[in-house]
Design a protein around this motif. Structure first.
Motif, PDB file in Angstrom:
ATOM      1  N   PRO A 275       0.818  -1.220   0.000  1.00  0.00           N
ATOM      2  CA  PRO A 275       0.000   0.000   0.000  1.00  0.00           C
ATOM      3  C   PRO A 275       0.850   1.267   0.000  1.00  0.00           C
ATOM      4  O   PRO A 275       1.880   1.327   0.668  1.00  0.00           O
ATOM      5  N   PHE A 276       0.397   2.234  -0.766  1.00  0.00           N
ATOM      6  CA  PHE A 276       1.070   3.534  -0.824  1.00  0.00           C
ATOM      7  C   PHE A 276       0.018   4.596  -0.509  1.00  0.00           C
ATOM      8  O   PHE A 276      -1.024   4.660  -1.170  1.00  0.00           O
ATOM      9  N   ASN A 277       0.259   5.413   0.542  1.00  0.00           N
ATOM     10  CA  ASN A 277      -0.713   6.445   0.906  1.00  0.00           C
ATOM     11  C   ASN A 277      -0.631   7.613  -0.078  1.00  0.00           C
ATOM     12  O   ASN A 277       0.454   8.130  -0.352  1.00  0.00           O
ATOM     13  N   LEU A 278      -1.796   7.999  -0.607  1.00  0.00           N
ATOM     14  CA  LEU A 278      -1.817   8.987  -1.693  1.00  0.00           C
ATOM     15  C   LEU A 278      -1.759  10.432  -1.216  1.00  0.00           C
ATOM     16  O   LEU A 278      -1.735  11.352  -2.038  1.00  0.00           O
ATOM     17  N   MET A 279      -1.738  10.643   0.099  1.00  0.00           N
ATOM     18  CA  MET A 279      -1.764  12.035   0.554  1.00  0.00           C
ATOM     19  C   MET A 279      -0.362  12.660   0.543  1.00  0.00           C
ATOM     20  O   MET A 279       0.620  12.005   0.884  1.00  0.00           O
TER      21      MET A 279
END
Ligand code: AMP
Length: 819
Positions: A275-279
């Motif tokens: 998972p990669f956080n888009l913020m």
């Protein structure tokens, strides 16, 4: 991704109400509308099945031929078998061709057409500065775009119409909150933990890709191009596409491996998905102690202000708040131009409603609308979207509730008024596995463009999740004595107070402190957070056994709670009001996506006058057109330039955006230049008293006096009238003259003083009046011939042959009466 007919005025034309029946277009200018191809029919699956059967039959017949030859059968017998084999092969290749056709429409050559169409649109948009890649002189940054002058104007028009259609129409409360948001807000909303996409890396170069996009591309490619797919594989791949959004990192990784998917650019192996956080993270202030993020959506600004907005609204539900603003998402590998960017404009509505009553007073206004809907049952059955009446969809329970249905209808009206093609707009319901666990029902307004069906507006019933999340979030602060907790709730006063039983949980901080020292705070919080069932179970255990093992999640272990550490009682209380957390219905508009789809839907090409080149046209409705009209002096002449300036002043005073083109270029070229940026009207100055207004799409022109011209353009540009209305009202003036002419039929007609002076009719028109029995003069280059019905058949087409200037023949029965 998260957590997982124009408005036409009542006509001013006397014809509208009593006379106009049929308009027969006898002559129409040709135009090559280069529109992208539409979606495939549903027969693909059947054809694949047929093909598999035919191929199996070919194989077994070939085997039969081989056997006959091996056993030395009679030649005649072998020949019959070979003929059968040939016939089966012919049948198989016919089915294969039909399948190829279907796939071509969907992907194969259709995809090439779509690519070419997109290139034509994007080239025009970039060349005319609708938008360009940001920081272009530094080679740009993927997913960041600048809007140039016409793009800004289109965007401003779309947003102005959004405000009018939603905020004004529904008395919404508009707010404008900061983009920089403290971490605690986005922790409470769940974004810090879950606003992620699964990413894979090229193991050698480190280039990042969205894992689900790679799988999706592979599956689509297989379905579009691989004719030899077995029925089982076909069904499997269709299924993978359907559940793509719901795959865990492990499942996604397994599928990538199973299908042998590698990095698209290098064919290198890929890492496992993670998972990669888009913020975009930042810190607020110089200390670096206050973490924050650029907001990924505007909605949270509304939720955290709920209490004040509710008060502002007189503590009444339902009400809606709205916000337009920038949102930021650090997309993993943005492709598809304006459709997937890292900073974009969102327009969001949060409609707060009592969860026990989701009816909507204005639902009747939209109930009769009929448009393409794509409920989950149709999707799961592999069928296509079909037209449904919105009211029926709500009454049958396909759409969960009236308020959600109301917004679906309003979004449909919004998009189609902007100029989105009704045939390429559908409302797709989320599959159960696509929706967040708390959501009741979600529909996406999807618009078909050269990239396929694109989600442009999400319309979701999010239940009470958001307000509850921030109530809990702010309670957490309260417990840490940083700030008071804010219950984001609404109240409903009972007519009479009612008696209710209330569960009271009162932990004894003193006893808990003595027993658990530093852990006292966490255990107190866990006790207070118990559900009613848990509390009743604890009460019973404490009464019977005197103690109970209690799991404290934050501590990661169980502790033994004794009777003196907590008091749990049920008390009777009089309540004067119901306190509840409102549900939220949220339409969320990606403005850039809507604008891009609008660009594609409005773009077409048509041949130049000399037919030697194709000219680009954006047929924007006046409502969104970047500039409403251009003013051209016909020739370079001081007087005309002066008149153009006077007209420009009156247009400015009327609030009409316009440009003056006084370049000496030919008028045709100047028209082509403004058609290419979608200017709907052009005023050509060829006299100092009256001018012509030309309509971009029909190229029709009408003549109006200088004093009127701004008002006429304003009327059509503001949508109070359509161009057809304007044509008719100008025609009506002439028609009155026509009637007079008809009454004076005979020699009177020849007297220019009676007629030509009144209407400005030309000699040709007067001749027509004599020859055909009735007049129809319309402006310089357009002529209309009015005939009684019995004349129409025999004379209408003849007149057109003799007078090529005639554009239309109209059947006008009321005038027949006069005749
Ligand atoms: P979401 O909150 O993900 O449902 O997004 C709301 C709306 O924002 C979508 O319906 C899209 O129209 C738009 N949107 C989402 N992500 C992007 C993006 N990366 N670029 C442009 N528009 C987006």
């Amino acid at each position: 991704m998260f957590l997982s007919t124009r408005i036409s005025s009542a006509s001013k034309s006397p014809f509208k109400s009593k006379t106009l029946i049929t308009l027969l277009p006898i002559f129409r200018r040709s135009s090559t509308a280069a529109a992208p191809p539409m979606e495939v029919s549903a027969s693909e699956e059947t054809l694949r099945g047929n093909l598999a059967e035919k191929r199996a039959a070919v194989d077994s017949q070939a085997e039969a031929v081989r056997k006959l030859k091996a056993v030395g059968a009679e030649n005649s017998e072998i020949n019959v078998a070979v003929d059968n084999l040939k016939a089966l092969k012919v049948e198989a290749s016919a089915v294969s061709r039909r399948l190829q056709d279907v796939l071509s429409r969907n992907g194969g050559s259709g995809a090439t057409d779509r690519e070419a169409f997109r290139q034509a649109v994007v080239n025009t948009l970039e060349r005319r500065l609708f938008y360009v890649a940001s920081f272009k002189i530094y080679r740009g940054v993927a997913g960041l775009y600048d809007y140039g002058p016409p793009g800004c104007a289109v965007k401003a028009n779309v947003l102005a119409f959004w405000r009018q259609h939603f905020v004004l129409e529904e008395n919404m409360l508009e707010v404008d909150c900061p983009c920089v948001t403290p971490e605690i807000v986005l922790k409470a909303s769940g974004h810090v933990e879950k606003f992620t996409d699964l990413m894979v890396k090229d193991e050698k170069t480190g280039t990042c890709y969205r894992a689900d996009h790679l799988l999706k591309d592979y599956c689509k490619d297989k379905l579009e191009k691989d004719l030899s797919l077995s029925t089982e594989k076909f069904t499997e791949i269709k299924h993978v596409l359907a559940v793509l959004d719901d795959l865990s990192a492990e499942e996604l990784g397994a599928k990538l491996k199973e299908y042998g998917i590698t990095a698209p650019d290098t064919k290198n192996p890929l890492s496992d998905p993670y998972p990669f956080n888009l913020m975009f993270q930042t810190s607020i202030g110089p200390s670096g102690l206050s973490p924050g993020y650029m907001r990924p959506e505007t909605a949270q600004g509304i939720f955290v202000n709920f209490k004040d907005l509710y008060y502002y609204n007189g503590n009444r539900l339902p009400f809606a708040a709205a916000q337009i603003g920038q949102a930021f998402r650090n997309e993993i590998s943005p492709r598809q131009g304006l459709l997937r960017v890292r900073e974009f404009t969102l327009a969001e509505i949060e409609h707060f409603v009592d969860p026990k009553d989701k009816s909507h007073a204005k639902f009747v206004d939209v109930a009769d609308l009929e448009f393409l809907m794509f409920p989950r049952e149709l999707q799961l059955a592999g069928e296509l979207a079909k037209p449904m009446v919105l009211g029926e969809a709500v009454w049958k329970g396909i759409v969960n509730n009236e308020t959600l249905g109301y917004f679906i209808g309003r979004v449909y009206l919004f998009l189609t008024h902007l100029g989105i093609d009704k045939e390429r707009l559908r409302f797709r319901q989320h599959l159960l596995n696509e929706m967040a666990h708390y959501a009741v029902d979600c529909w996406d307004a999807e618009i078909e463009c050269s990239y396929g069906w694109i989600e442009c507006v999400g319309i979701a019933d999010r239940s009470a999740y958001d307000l509850r999340a921030h109530t809990v979030g702010s309670n957490f602060l309260q417990r840490n004595q940083e700030k008071s907790g804010v219950p984001l709730v609404a109240h409903e006063k009972y007519p009479e107070p009612i008696e209710v039983e209330k569960l009271l949980i009162t932990p004894s901080k003193k006893e808990l402190g003595l027993a658990f020292k530093g852990n006292q705070k966490m255990i107190t919080e866990a006790l207070e957070a118990m559900t009613e069932a848990e509390a009743l179970e604890m009460k019973a255990a404490l009464e019977s056994k005197g103690e109970i093992e209690f799991l404290v999640c934050n501590l990661g272990k169980s502790v033994s709670i004794k009777k003196n550490m907590v008091s749990i009682s049920i008390e009777k209380k009089k309540e004067h009001q119901r306190v509840f957390t409102p549900s939220v219905i949220e339409p969320s508009f990606g403005i850039g996506r809507i604008i891009y789809c609008l660009f594609e839907h409005c773009f077409y090409t048509r041949p130049s006058k000399s037919e030697d080149e194709q000219l680009n046209v954006f047929r924007f409705p006046p409502l969104v057109a970047p500039i409403k009209c251009t003013v051209f002096p016909l020739i370079k002449n001081e007087k005309f330039d002066e008149t153009a300036k006077i007209i420009s002043k009156s247009l400015t005073a009327a609030g009409i955006s316009h440009i003056i083109d006084i370049t000496g270029t030919s008028i045709g070229k100047r028209y082509a230049r403004t058609d290419e940026i979608g200017v709907p009207f052009a005023i050509t100055v060829d006299s100092t008293t009256s001018v012509t207004i030309r309509d971009r799409d029909s190229k029709d022109q009408i003549r109006v006096s200088i004093d009127e011209v701004a008002l006429v353009v304003k009327e059509v540009a503001d949508g109070q009238s359509t161009w057809a209305d304007i044509m008719w009202s100008s025609f009506a003036v002439e028609a009155d003259v026509c009637r007079i002419i008809a009454l004076f039929e005979g020699s009177d007609l020849c007297r220019p003083s009676d007629h030509d002076s009144m209407s400005g009719t030309s000699t040709l028109t007067t001749r027509l009046a004599l020859e055909s029995g009735l007049v129809g003069r319309i402006r310089d280059t357009s002529y209309v011939l009015i005939l009684p019905r019995w004349h129409l058949a025999c004379f209408g087409s003849l007149a057109v042959l003799f007078y090529p200037e005639i554009r239309s023949v109209l059947f006008v029965p009321a005038i027949c009466g006069l005749l």
